[in-house]
Design an enzyme around this catalytic site. Sequence first.
Site, PDB file in Angstrom:
ATOM      1  N   GLY A   1      40.958  88.733   8.752  1.00 31.07           N
ATOM      2  CA  GLY A   1      41.761  87.798   9.526  1.00 31.07           C
ATOM      3  C   GLY A   1      42.646  88.430  10.570  1.00 31.07           C
TER       4      GLY A   1
ATOM      5  N   GLY B   1      41.653  89.784  13.301  1.00 26.14           N
ATOM      6  CA  GLY B   1      41.136  89.568  14.652  1.00 26.14           C
ATOM      7  C   GLY B   1      40.035  90.513  15.088  1.00 26.14           C
TER       8      GLY B   1
ATOM      9  N   THR C   1      36.659  90.210  14.672  1.00 25.98           N
ATOM     10  CA  THR C   1      35.576  89.471  15.299  1.00 25.98           C
ATOM     11  C   THR C   1      36.000  88.984  16.680  1.00 25.98           C
ATOM     12  OG1 THR C   1      34.987  88.750  13.085  1.00 25.98           O
ATOM     13  CG2 THR C   1      33.929  87.632  14.898  1.00 25.98           C
TER      14      THR C   1
ATOM     15  N   GLU D   1      61.046 105.035   5.053  1.00 26.35           N
ATOM     16  CA  GLU D   1      60.333 105.481   6.255  1.00 26.35           C
ATOM     17  C   GLU D   1      61.299 106.028   7.303  1.00 26.35           C
ATOM     18  OE1 GLU D   1      57.341 105.882   5.990  1.00 26.35           O
ATOM     19  OE2 GLU D   1      56.976 104.574   4.268  1.00 26.35           O
TER      20      GLU D   1
ATOM     21  N   HIS E   1      62.127 109.635   6.486  1.00 23.61           N
ATOM     22  CA  HIS E   1      61.120 110.574   7.005  1.00 23.61           C
ATOM     23  C   HIS E   1      61.313 110.788   8.507  1.00 23.61           C
ATOM     24  CE1 HIS E   1      58.633 110.915   3.484  1.00 23.61           C
ATOM     25  NE2 HIS E   1      58.267 109.645   3.466  1.00 23.61           N
TER      26      HIS E   1
ATOM     27  N   ASP F   1      54.398 111.664  -1.274  1.00 26.93           N
ATOM     28  CA  ASP F   1      55.246 112.642  -0.600  1.00 26.93           C
ATOM     29  C   ASP F   1      55.425 113.876  -1.464  1.00 26.93           C
ATOM     30  OD1 ASP F   1      55.552 110.743   1.333  1.00 26.93           O
ATOM     31  OD2 ASP F   1      57.481 110.034   0.572  1.00 26.93           O
TER      32      ASP F   1
HETATM   33  P1  ADP Z   1      38.518  89.124  11.230  1.00 26.54           P
HETATM   34  O1  ADP Z   1      37.188  89.205  11.886  1.00 26.54           O
HETATM   35  O2  ADP Z   1      39.360  90.348  11.432  1.00 26.54           O
HETATM   36  O3  ADP Z   1      38.451  88.759   9.777  1.00 26.54           O
HETATM   37  P2  ADP Z   1      38.817  86.924  13.009  1.00 26.54           P
HETATM   38  O4  ADP Z   1      38.631  87.611  14.309  1.00 26.54           O
HETATM   39  O5  ADP Z   1      37.639  86.208  12.475  1.00 26.54           O
HETATM   40  O6  ADP Z   1      39.342  87.951  11.922  1.00 26.54           O
HETATM   41  O7  ADP Z   1      40.063  85.955  13.113  1.00 26.54           O
HETATM   42  C1  ADP Z   1      39.991  84.618  12.730  1.00 26.54           C
HETATM   43  C2  ADP Z   1      40.801  83.754  13.668  1.00 26.54           C
HETATM   44  O8  ADP Z   1      42.181  84.063  13.573  1.00 26.54           O
HETATM   45  C3  ADP Z   1      40.437  83.977  15.106  1.00 26.54           C
HETATM   46  O9  ADP Z   1      39.416  83.135  15.489  1.00 26.54           O
HETATM   47  C4  ADP Z   1      41.723  83.686  15.835  1.00 26.54           C
HETATM   48  O10 ADP Z   1      41.834  82.313  16.107  1.00 26.54           O
HETATM   49  C5  ADP Z   1      42.782  84.053  14.850  1.00 26.54           C
HETATM   50  N1  ADP Z   1      43.284  85.406  15.123  1.00 26.54           N
HETATM   51  C6  ADP Z   1      43.152  86.470  14.308  1.00 26.54           C
HETATM   52  N2  ADP Z   1      43.737  87.553  14.843  1.00 26.54           N
HETATM   53  C7  ADP Z   1      44.237  87.187  16.029  1.00 26.54           C
HETATM   54  C8  ADP Z   1      44.948  87.871  17.067  1.00 26.54           C
HETATM   55  N3  ADP Z   1      45.251  89.178  16.947  1.00 26.54           N
HETATM   56  N4  ADP Z   1      45.311  87.173  18.159  1.00 26.54           N
HETATM   57  C9  ADP Z   1      45.002  85.869  18.255  1.00 26.54           C
HETATM   58  N5  ADP Z   1      44.340  85.177  17.334  1.00 26.54           N
HETATM   59  C10 ADP Z   1      43.957  85.799  16.213  1.00 26.54           C
HETATM   60 ZN    ZN Z   2      57.143 108.610   2.001  1.00 24.85          ZN
HETATM   61 MG    MG Z   3      35.431  88.660  10.996  1.00 24.26          MG
END
Ligand code: ADP
Ligand code: ZN
Ligand code: MG
Length: 618
Positions: free
Chosen positions: A197, A199, A201, A417, A420, A491
């Site tokens: 989730g 982003g 894809t 953090e 460090h 650490d």
């Molecule tokens: P992943 O492939 O990493 O599991 P996706 O690209 O399928 O995640 O993300 C799912 C949806 O969440 C996207 O279609 C988008 O609408 C939203 N989303 C996820 N990350 C972002 C981002 N960095 N900026 C804007 N929208 C995002």
């Molecule tokens: Zn540490």
């Molecule tokens: Mg994906």
Amino acid sequence: MKWWGWALIACTGLLLALILSGSPRNSGELGLSEFTQAVREQRVKTADIAFQGGTALVSGRLTNGQPYRARTLPADPVLKLGTLEARGVTVTYVAPPRVSVLGALSMLLTLALIGGLIVLLIRSRNGANGDAAGTFAKSKAAVVSEGQIKLTFTDVAGCDEAKQDLQEVVDFLRQPDKYHLLGARIPHGVLLVGPPGSGKTLLAKAVAGEARVPYFSISGSDFVEMFVGVGAARVRDLFEQARKASPCIVFIDEIDAVGRKRGMNLQGGNDEREQTLNQLLVEMDGFGSGQDVIVLAATNRPDVLDAALLRPGRFDRQVVVDAPDVRGREQILRIHARKKPLDMSVDLGVIARRTAGMVGADLENLLNEAALLAAREGRSRITGRDVDEARDRVLMGPERRSLVVREADRKVTAYHEVGHALAAQLLPHADKVHKLTVVPRGRSLGSALYTPEDRMHHTRAALLDRICVALAGHAAEDVACGEVTTGAQNDFQQATGLARRMVTEWGMSEVGQLALAQDSGNYLGFGPQPTSYSDHTAEQIDAAVADILNGQYARAHALLSEHAHVLHRLTDELVARESLSGEELRTVLAGGTLPDLPGAARPEAPVPQGGTLHPEGA
Ligand code: ADP
Ligand code: ZN
Ligand code: MG
């Protein structure tokens, strides 16, 4: 499916039922011992015996009038004429029953029908137009031709570093000739790594949109079919198409479905998956000049990937797409709020601050839930209340709850953090801080990243500084909170490892300038490894290591106590912003202030344990 498909299924079912009901089991078949016992108890009236091949088929009636059947060996003593007649059974020898023509016919018909069904199924899976076997091997990639993707980098927020890394890929795809003229070798494969989730894809699509090239996307699981060889054929077909469309992008989503380490299957290996993976490797090695195909792949489990996939010339670039920090979350919210009418009461900066731990997909979901709530109550704008309620709903989901780190935990992690980072910044020989963050990554709650300086030799002073930096996280927890957590295990391992090598390999202690290292490379035995030095020396080594560690811990503690006010200020900034760049760290250290977070007023920074520990603005 068409009507005759359903008719076919109905006929097959009917015939199967007929055949099954006609089977001998249902007409009083006796087991061998049952039959023997019935004879012994004189319950058998008649027996018609037929010899067929190596079996004797017996049928007849019991004394109570019921029909029965049994089968046994021709030599079975129970079948002896004398035995049977002695028990009052009327015996007839009959010719073996012939296989009935009707039965054979119905069997044939059933087979034909089942065959027809299978063909029908395969066809319907492949979109029903002819040539079943052929379409099966075609890749199922979704092809988007150039110019059709409207998505660009502006639609992806909160992962600026990943975008920077991918900019090179975009440049190359736009003008491959510029690179060819210089003889530059361009990466064939780029692996996008990050939690679900975040982003990945989306980013891959945006690369295609930015570069304006065709985009072939397929999911790793599409390659894995039940028939051996289909996956490999699909890979071949996919790359054939891609080569024709060059320059273009091939995107393999969830590559771990095909790319898992080979030979780890307990059932003796999954041939299909291995063949598919091998074919993928072959195709990636086979890109010649003039074939400007860049393969992007995404995974959230880079650790399970087969090492062969990560070798040079394959997926040798990794781009990390992390969960966003507070600024990233606000930008993501802005993107998804573009098409939603928001009320004045909605402050995206505040929402961003309250959604620590959420990724892009969660935030999109959050705004969508809010819109649904507003619609349900017949309002035309989304209010702050809607968003709050939506947040609770999204967090209610079972797996999301754990993601949002408790505020107190985050504060301690931040102290750790900052400890460090502050030590690294203050000590003369330590690597400079590049970034520090309390956004969880993998199993760690936070991290500090350094820009290592390339050095051929490490001086004793530099090594001591490094140990001091490693121990400073723990020391900061103690200085700031008066107690320590279990977060410093790694650490300690690092610091102890360095100290031990200083003593045993690099002769940097009172023990002397000896090579005391155990040659661990070739030792294959069990139990403790034989050493080349005495127990007395071993004790000296342990003492020297402990000396170094204790000395450096005390040094870190003193350093952080002296700079306690900066420690607190930096921690507050880090808790509010979730990540700080090296620049920002140095600004605060020099006494400057950071620009306010966009959107909202500064949060009232919560104090973890008692206000006395917190000399605000000192
Ligand atoms: P992943 O492939 O990493 O599991 P996706 O690209 O399928 O995640 O993300 C799912 C949806 O969440 C996207 O279609 C988008 O609408 C939203 N989303 C996820 N990350 C972002 C981002 N960095 N900026 C804007 N929208 C995002
Ligand atoms: Zn540490
Ligand atoms: Mg994906």
